[in-house]
Write an enzyme that holds these catalytic residues in place. Sequence first.
Site, PDB file in Angstrom:
ATOM      1  N   GLY A 124      -1.793  -3.603   8.091  1.00  0.00           N
ATOM      2  CA  GLY A 124      -1.356  -2.385   8.789  1.00  0.00           C
ATOM      3  C   GLY A 124      -1.246  -1.165   7.888  1.00  0.00           C
ATOM      4  O   GLY A 124      -0.694  -0.143   8.275  1.00  0.00           O
ATOM      5  N   GLY A 126      -3.800   0.493   6.586  1.00  0.00           N
ATOM      6  CA  GLY A 126      -5.000   1.338   6.617  1.00  0.00           C
ATOM      7  C   GLY A 126      -6.023   0.899   5.588  1.00  0.00           C
ATOM      8  O   GLY A 126      -6.890   1.673   5.194  1.00  0.00           O
ATOM      9  N   SER A 129      -7.378  -4.692   6.743  1.00  0.00           N
ATOM     10  CA  SER A 129      -7.132  -6.139   6.686  1.00  0.00           C
ATOM     11  C   SER A 129      -7.808  -6.828   7.868  1.00  0.00           C
ATOM     12  O   SER A 129      -8.299  -7.947   7.741  1.00  0.00           O
ATOM     13  CB  SER A 129      -5.636  -6.435   6.675  1.00  0.00           C
ATOM     14  OG  SER A 129      -5.021  -5.844   7.796  1.00  0.00           O
ATOM     15  N   ASP A 174     -15.301   0.249   8.648  1.00  0.00           N
ATOM     16  CA  ASP A 174     -14.547  -0.801   7.947  1.00  0.00           C
ATOM     17  C   ASP A 174     -15.364  -2.084   7.837  1.00  0.00           C
ATOM     18  O   ASP A 174     -15.388  -2.748   6.802  1.00  0.00           O
ATOM     19  CB  ASP A 174     -13.235  -1.108   8.688  1.00  0.00           C
ATOM     20  CG  ASP A 174     -12.420   0.148   8.936  1.00  0.00           C
ATOM     21  OD1 ASP A 174     -12.722   1.185   8.314  1.00  0.00           O
ATOM     22  OD2 ASP A 174     -11.478   0.092   9.750  1.00  0.00           O
TER      23      ASP A 174
END
Length: 389
Positions: A124, A126, A129, A174
């Site tokens: 959490g 950023g 994960s 990501d």
Amino acid sequence: MVPSSPREIVLKCFEERYGNAPEYLVRAPGRVNLIGEHTDYNEGYVMPLAIDYAVWIAFSHITEPEVRLHSIDFNQSVVIPINHVLTKSDGWSEYLKGLISIFKKSKLEIFGWKGVMAGNVPIGAGLSSSAALSLAITRVFGTISNWDWNPSQMARICQLAENQWIGVNCGIMDQMISALGQEEHLLLIDCRSLKTTPVPLPEGVRVVILDTGTRRGLVDSAYNERRDQCESVATFLGKKALRDVSYKQLKKAKVKIDPIQFKRALHVVQENNRVLDCAESLRLGNLKHVGELMNSSHISLRDYFEVSCEALDLMVESALAVPGCYGARMTGAGFGGCAVALVETKYTENFVKKVLKSYQNATGQKALLYVCKAAEGTSVYSKKEFAAQ
Ligand code: GLA
């Protein structure tokens, strides 16, 4: 000896649970984005690096059509059948279920496996994960089921699972960087074509992650709203995405666009230009300009895109006040989490000390700083390989 890294932990725990060594080991890294924020879902440019914090899974084939996975971090085991229709609930295993459902939709054949998982990407914060978790699981399935490993295609599959099962309308950054990261490099990613260009991290600088300790919920945040606002402007201007809108075109249409939507679009259009400028400046070794671009990016995210927060602004201010810091900005979706700074290597130790102190003085909260290395993307190791490491 006490195992110290998630790699050693999963190997040891697998042996304890199943009585033998796993057949394979997978590592999927988190990421930090140097520049190019909220541009990916506008089909623009980003420039992140994979970091040396990752999710690890030790695993072996089983003959049954199911996944038996134990998470050390959540101290929880799940058994998920792979031939049944799955239903949504909550928790970390939703990523596993979401991926299985997308693999099936994509007609990818899958087989069963058992594994043990652990990681050290802060959750959490950023630092992606969840992308690391998704890529790790996908690489396990790919290995067990003998798929050809196509990293961009796999990144797309992980993004789809996040969009369709988890309900976060995230872009592709990501997943791409977790899949394709390169040691000692940033990756310039064109989020439309998925073309990637490695950009070497110049010598003499370090990327420092500055964790404010504040956390955000991506689903509950204004992330999806920001995305809608951007798409509305693109549609209004008759373009496929904000990637296709120039600064001049946007300025010309200003009076016809809702003022909030205008600010959002202005950020995206200028941020895309900053990413390209930044990649070129890194190649030329013009770190002063790289720093200036990072600082402008932060101001734009704060004032136009409005996704910063007091803790992130204070962190950036603390970083910029220390000698040797070229630039600093919030990183990731925003609303809390981490900032990133580019720091001259010889000043790094002093930088960390000073920022920790000034952030605590300003907020009464403890920050966490990581001086990171650019790591390789998602990798799999056979027993022979990981035993030799
Ligand atoms: C999150 C999303 C990414 C990207 C960033 C903002 O990390 O998962 O797709 O949109 O926010 O740049």
